[in-house]
Design a protein around this motif. Sequence first.
Motif, short mmCIF file in Angstrom:
data_model
loop_
_atom_site.label_atom_id
_atom_site.label_comp_id
_atom_site.label_asym_id
_atom_site.label_seq_id
_atom_site.Cartn_x
_atom_site.Cartn_y
_atom_site.Cartn_z
N ALA A 1 0.86 -1.21 0.00
CA ALA A 1 0.00 0.00 0.00
C ALA A 1 0.88 1.24 0.00
N VAL A 2 0.61 2.16 -0.93
CA VAL A 2 1.44 3.37 -1.01
C VAL A 2 0.92 4.45 -0.07
N GLY A 3 -0.39 4.41 0.21
CA GLY A 3 -0.97 5.46 1.05
C GLY A 3 -0.57 5.23 2.50
N ARG A 4 0.44 5.94 2.95
CA ARG A 4 0.82 5.81 4.37
C ARG A 4 0.29 7.04 5.11
N LEU A 5 -0.09 6.86 6.37
CA LEU A 5 -0.70 8.00 7.06
C LEU A 5 0.05 8.28 8.35
N ASP A 6 0.42 9.55 8.52
CA ASP A 6 1.05 9.98 9.77
C ASP A 6 -0.02 9.96 10.86
N PRO A 7 0.18 9.17 11.94
CA PRO A 7 -0.86 9.04 12.99
C PRO A 7 -1.37 10.39 13.50
N GLU A 8 -0.48 11.39 13.47
CA GLU A 8 -0.91 12.73 13.95
C GLU A 8 -2.04 13.27 13.07
N ARG A 9 -1.98 12.91 11.77
CA ARG A 9 -2.95 13.52 10.84
C ARG A 9 -4.23 12.70 10.76
N LEU A 10 -4.24 11.52 11.45
CA LEU A 10 -5.39 10.62 11.31
C LEU A 10 -6.72 11.25 11.70
N PRO A 11 -6.82 11.94 12.86
CA PRO A 11 -8.14 12.49 13.22
C PRO A 11 -8.69 13.43 12.14
N LYS A 12 -7.83 14.29 11.62
CA LYS A 12 -8.30 15.24 10.58
C LYS A 12 -8.69 14.48 9.30
N ARG A 13 -7.90 13.47 8.97
CA ARG A 13 -8.20 12.68 7.75
C ARG A 13 -9.54 11.96 7.90
N LEU A 14 -9.73 11.33 9.08
CA LEU A 14 -10.98 10.59 9.32
C LEU A 14 -12.18 11.52 9.21
N GLU A 15 -12.00 12.75 9.77
CA GLU A 15 -13.10 13.72 9.71
C GLU A 15 -13.39 14.06 8.24
N ARG A 16 -12.32 14.26 7.47
CA ARG A 16 -12.51 14.63 6.05
C ARG A 16 -13.16 13.47 5.29
N TRP A 17 -12.69 12.24 5.53
CA TRP A 17 -13.25 11.09 4.82
C TRP A 17 -14.73 10.92 5.15
N ASN A 18 -15.09 11.07 6.41
CA ASN A 18 -16.51 10.90 6.80
C ASN A 18 -17.36 12.05 6.28
N ARG A 19 -16.75 13.21 6.12
CA ARG A 19 -17.47 14.35 5.53
C ARG A 19 -17.75 14.09 4.04
N ILE A 20 -16.77 13.50 3.36
CA ILE A 20 -16.94 13.14 1.93
C ILE A 20 -18.07 12.12 1.80
N ALA A 21 -18.11 11.15 2.71
CA ALA A 21 -19.17 10.13 2.70
C ALA A 21 -20.53 10.77 2.95
#
Length: 252
Positions: free
Chosen positions: A116-136
């Motif tokens: 998997a190329v998409g690696r995620l910095d754990p610090e950025r996870l909360p913001k990413r999860l919020e963005r992904w759920n907003r897209i959904a």
Amino acid sequence: MGNGEVDVRLFVPLARLTPPRQSLSAEDQGYLVRVRRLRAGDPFEVFDGKGGRYPAIVDAGLQTATLGPRQPDTAPAALSLELWQGMPKSDKLELVIQKATELGVARLVPLVTRHAVGRLDPERLPKRLERWNRIAAEAARQSGRSDVPDILPPSGFDAFLTRASGAPAALVYEGEAEGSLWAFLSSRAAHASPGTIVVLAVGPEGGFAPEEVDAARRAGIPLLSLGERILRTETAAIVVCALVLAASGGFE
Ligand code: SAM
């Protein structure tokens, strides 16, 4: 939308819903009044993300809305997809979240595999999860769904193997497969009680590693094909969602 249905829809999470009088957040008001140009007395629809939809009317003052009774739920589809998506580059994952939501996915888990190329910095996870759920949520609003799929935190291949041991599951695999995903889904849909969860994993751009394929085989998880063409990971994800929806009669 057809047959006189309202075409302005607003997502108000169930936890925030207070029928019959619903206070509108600044964001809600921005969308209803500035973007969709609704005025006092105009009708729209509220959906709560868990299958509930309510006729609504903008109140005078534009700060609240009056909600009607919860509308009857639509019958659940025969199959409900939990997609484990090999982590692609972030913009591709956002595309998969949007298209999978339009196509009825119930839950999506970003899958961290060896390639998997998409690696995620754990610090950025909360913001990413919020963005992904907003897209959904936005894709659910636009496509007319009243439920919003959960986008869960990234998980590893072992977590997929554990999850797959408890539900009808398969590895979507472009190599030496045991059968077609379509045959697997059609047979399950024919006998499934409504809402049966199927757990499907799609590999990342670089595919599943040999040890991951072997581990799936050893766990008795079928390797299933999408046919001869080698599809990009985001294409394969969209096709998988469409096949689950088709097997469940979602295109009729
Ligand atoms: N081995 C591929 C290649 O040579 O480019 C790399 C993987 S493919 C780009 C990404 C993922 O899409 C695969 O891991 C698989 O899950 C899925 N996929 C693509 N084509 C497929 C097919 N014909 N049958 C089953 N799965 C497929």
